[in-house]
Design a protein around this motif. Sequence first.
Motif, PDB file in Angstrom:
ATOM      1  N   PRO A  27       0.789  -1.235   0.000  1.00 55.88           N
ATOM      2  CA  PRO A  27       0.000   0.000   0.000  1.00 55.88           C
ATOM      3  C   PRO A  27       0.825   1.290   0.000  1.00 55.88           C
ATOM      4  O   PRO A  27       0.288   2.362  -0.266  1.00 55.88           O
ATOM      5  N   THR A  30       2.871   3.166  -4.209  1.00 54.31           N
ATOM      6  CA  THR A  30       2.499   4.178  -5.201  1.00 54.31           C
ATOM      7  C   THR A  30       1.979   5.428  -4.490  1.00 54.31           C
ATOM      8  O   THR A  30       1.480   5.350  -3.366  1.00 54.31           O
ATOM      9  N   TRP A  32      -0.713   7.038  -5.028  1.00 54.99           N
ATOM     10  CA  TRP A  32      -2.161   6.967  -4.831  1.00 54.99           C
ATOM     11  C   TRP A  32      -2.525   6.064  -3.660  1.00 54.99           C
ATOM     12  O   TRP A  32      -3.343   6.429  -2.829  1.00 54.99           O
ATOM     13  N   THR A  33      -1.898   4.902  -3.594  1.00 55.68           N
ATOM     14  CA  THR A  33      -2.212   3.984  -2.495  1.00 55.68           C
ATOM     15  C   THR A  33      -1.594   4.462  -1.187  1.00 55.68           C
ATOM     16  O   THR A  33      -2.195   4.305  -0.124  1.00 55.68           O
ATOM     17  N   ARG A  36      -3.807   7.197   0.383  1.00 53.49           N
ATOM     18  CA  ARG A  36      -5.001   6.596   1.005  1.00 53.49           C
ATOM     19  C   ARG A  36      -4.625   5.847   2.287  1.00 53.49           C
ATOM     20  O   ARG A  36      -5.327   5.947   3.301  1.00 53.49           O
ATOM     21  N   THR A  37      -3.517   5.130   2.271  1.00 55.56           N
ATOM     22  CA  THR A  37      -3.080   4.371   3.448  1.00 55.56           C
ATOM     23  C   THR A  37      -2.739   5.304   4.603  1.00 55.56           C
ATOM     24  O   THR A  37      -3.127   5.051   5.750  1.00 55.56           O
ATOM     25  N   GLN A  40      -5.858   6.617   6.168  1.00 59.20           N
ATOM     26  CA  GLN A  40      -6.484   5.610   7.041  1.00 59.20           C
ATOM     27  C   GLN A  40      -5.715   5.459   8.354  1.00 59.20           C
ATOM     28  O   GLN A  40      -6.321   5.379   9.430  1.00 59.20           O
ATOM     29  N   ASN A  66       7.052   6.005  -0.978  1.00 56.15           N
ATOM     30  CA  ASN A  66       6.961   5.229  -2.220  1.00 56.15           C
ATOM     31  C   ASN A  66       8.252   4.464  -2.504  1.00 56.15           C
ATOM     32  O   ASN A  66       8.202   3.305  -2.941  1.00 56.15           O
TER      33      ASN A  66
END
Length: 146
Positions: A27, A30, A32-33, A36-37, A40, A66
């Motif tokens: 996660p 990248t 983008w992930t 989001r991670t 969260q 990354n």
Amino acid sequence: MHFAPPRDLTARVVFASALYDLVVTAPFATPWTATRTIEQLTRVHQALALSGSFALEGPMSLLFLNLMGSIVVVWSVVRLQTPTARLGAADTVGRILFSSWFAFALAQGASTLLVAFLVLEVTWAMVQGLTVFRVLRARRLATIPS
């Protein structure tokens, strides 16, 4: 790519360690992930009212997340394909380093959410380390002339 769990205990431990790393770090691989991670994890930090700072902001932080995620994903795939004692030993050294940096970050005031990651990292270092170093020591002793 097909990954089948090996039969040998040492290889199984190295394989499981690699699988764990893949799941936990993918996660972050990248932008983008990772974004989001981090969102969260920030929510978890806030919902649990944990102490310490959970500030990861800006393009430089994202870049290093990354880079870390990408290299650990690649390293995980290598160990999934070839779960040897030698690679497990190298990974154990890496886990000790990662554990050191988690402990350092905690000492510097990072979120206590890192304790969960630290405990898992130390646990994997011990389980994998005990398994692979026993095998490597036995191999080394077997090559010493009597």
